[in-house]
Scaffold this active site. Structure first.
Site, PDB file in Angstrom:
ATOM      1  N   GLU A 152      -1.719 -69.066  38.136  1.00 13.13           N
ATOM      2  CA  GLU A 152      -2.775 -68.399  37.377  1.00 13.13           C
ATOM      3  C   GLU A 152      -3.847 -69.339  36.834  1.00 13.13           C
ATOM      4  O   GLU A 152      -3.967 -69.530  35.612  1.00 13.13           O
ATOM      5  CB  GLU A 152      -2.167 -67.565  36.238  1.00 13.13           C
TER       6      GLU A 152
ATOM      7  N   GLU B  50       4.304 -61.918  40.649  1.00 15.21           N
ATOM      8  CA  GLU B  50       4.661 -61.431  39.313  1.00 15.21           C
ATOM      9  C   GLU B  50       4.160 -60.011  39.158  1.00 15.21           C
ATOM     10  O   GLU B  50       3.028 -59.707  39.528  1.00 15.21           O
ATOM     11  CB  GLU B  50       4.012 -62.253  38.181  1.00 15.21           C
TER      12      GLU B  50
END
Ligand code: FCB
Length: 442
Positions: A167, A353
């Site tokens: 991320e 995720e």
């Protein structure tokens, strides 16, 4: 009908994800301090001032935790290694105990038939490097590359798949512009540099790993559906700006070697000199792409705001999780098909995720979490539909295996399919764990 393994293509991987600082307990085993330790120790940054010193004590309980993955029938485990556990000062002297820990952990996965999916950076910058500017310092690419080689020497021969960075939007924008994660800066120059250097570090790691003959290399990006509040050109532009910063910046750089105009409107004056010359390094071919997806946000124009990006968020009307995040599986379908069509074509995609926090309690030795079961099924539905619409999706990792340290939220947001009692460290699989186990077995 609830979806099961048989609804997905052959070889589709089912797994769960965690990250080092969120579960291991950073106070053990000679790990060096990180910017999350000092961020958490600073008034007002993290709920209750909580940090990752003990977390889930996974450092001592890893065998039991890997057993939980095996017993659920998982195919793979997405984990991360902590830079500061491997190199306590970020560079220089190794911590042999830290290296031995990851060596055992990877062997433990293989013994249990779990494919190790390794993330090299999931947010814990060693403090000594943070002192030198961390992600704002161009040298971070070389520091990161050196760490990557050290950990690759230790476990690279046995990991199945490698992600460079988790991320980058959180690493750069959330942490240097919004100030909500470590190092907690709110500075557009620092943010512009971090937005670029995080990609340069990714490119450097890819180059070094390729030179060592490694394959199955990728990166994990997060995406949040950016919805315009209304149909006015101003609201459409506001959503496009948010979309550029959050969803397009990283993937456009990696696949096209450019940055989106709407984001450069703010960042251009603050970019590091000569950034254009780095784009070839950043534009390394990927072997796979990880997609993290949780929610959507709704944006309206805010013309009266004194500074860029002049957008504001408007609350939505959908059901929310314990994080206050709206549940919007359609956004996951959108990103999987949009990535395939506009950026990566047939490249293998993984949902690395997806999950929800819930205020889970143990009652009579059990945790009943029907909202999470529904959440998982609805997102599996979105993945299934995206595959039908041409996305080459190859796996799904639930976030997270365990309840854990949810960064600035501390310990009360519970994302796990396994409940953790932080007083006793007792693990209790939730009803959603059993549901996943059943659907994987079918
Ligand atoms: C993601 C992070 C992960 C976890 C989830 C809820 O942004 O990668 O560590 O905190 O959100």
């Amino acid at each position: 009908m609830p979806l099961t393994r048989s609804d997905f293509p052959d070889g589709f991987l089912f797994g769960a994800a965690t990250a080092a600082y969120q579960i291991e307990g950073h106070g053990f085993g000679g790990a060096g301090p990180t910017h999350w330790d000092s961020f958490a120790a600073t008034m007002g940054n993290v709920k209750g001032g909580e940090d990752g010193a003990v977390a889930c004590d996974h450092y001592h309980r890893w065998q039991q935790d890997l057993d939980l993955l095996r017993d659920a029938g998982m195919d793979a485990y997405r984990f991360s290694t902590s830079w500061a556990r491997v190199l306590p000062e970020g560079r220089g002297a190794l911590n042999p105990e830290g290296i031995a820990f990851y060596d055992r952990l990877v062997d433990g996965m293989l013994e249990r038939g779990l494919k190790p999916i390794h993330t090299l950076y999931h947010w814990e910058m060693p403090s000594t490097l943070a002192d030198l500017g961390g992600w704002t310092n161009r040298d971070v690419a070389g520091w990161f590359g050196d760490y990557v080689e050290v950990i690759d020497d230790a476990i690279g021969d046995r990991v199945h798949q490698i992600a460079t960075i988790n991320e980058p939007w959180c690493v750069a924008y959330l942490s240097h512009f919004l100030g909500l994660h470590a190092p907690g800066l709110r500075d557009i120059r620092a943010a512009a540099r971090a937005m670029h250097h995080v990609l340069l570090a990714h490119g450097e790691a890819m180059t070094r790993l390729r030179a060592r003959g490694r394959d199955n290399l990728g990166i994990v990006l997060n995406f949040e559906y950016a919805q315009p509040a209304g149909n006015s050109p101003a609201d459409l532009a506001a959503a496009a700006t948010a979309d550029a910063i959050f969803n397009r910046w990283f993937i456009q750089a990696i696949t096209h070697g450019t940055y989106p105009d709407e984001a450069m409107e703010g960042f251009a004056p603050h970019m590091p000199q000569g950034w254009q010359n780095d784009m070839a390094t950043i534009q390394q071919p990927l072997d796979w792409l990880g997609v993290n997806y949780y929610t959507r946000h709704i944006y309206a124009a805010d013309p009266a705001a004194p500074t860029w990006p002049r957008t504001r968020e408007v609350p939505g009307h959908l059901a929310t999780t314990q994080m206050g995040w709206e549940i919007y599986p359609e956004g996951l379908h959108h990103f999987l098909t949009w990535l395939a069509q506009n950026y990566v074509g047939d490249l293998p995609l993984f949902v690395t995720e997806n999950g929800m926090a819930r205020d889970d309690r143990v009652e009579n030795g059990k945790v009943f979490d029907p909202e999470r079961m529904d959440f998982i099924q609805r997102h599996l539905g979105a993945m299934h539909k995206a595959i039908g619409d041409g996305a080459n999706l190859r796996g799904f990792f639930y976030w997270s295996l365990l309840d854990n340290y949810e960064w600035a939220e501390g310990y009360d947001k519970r994302f796990g399919i396994v409940h953790v009692d932080y007083q006793t460290q007792v693990r209790t699989p939730k009803a959603s764990y059993s549901m996943l186990k059943d659907l994987i077995a079918k």
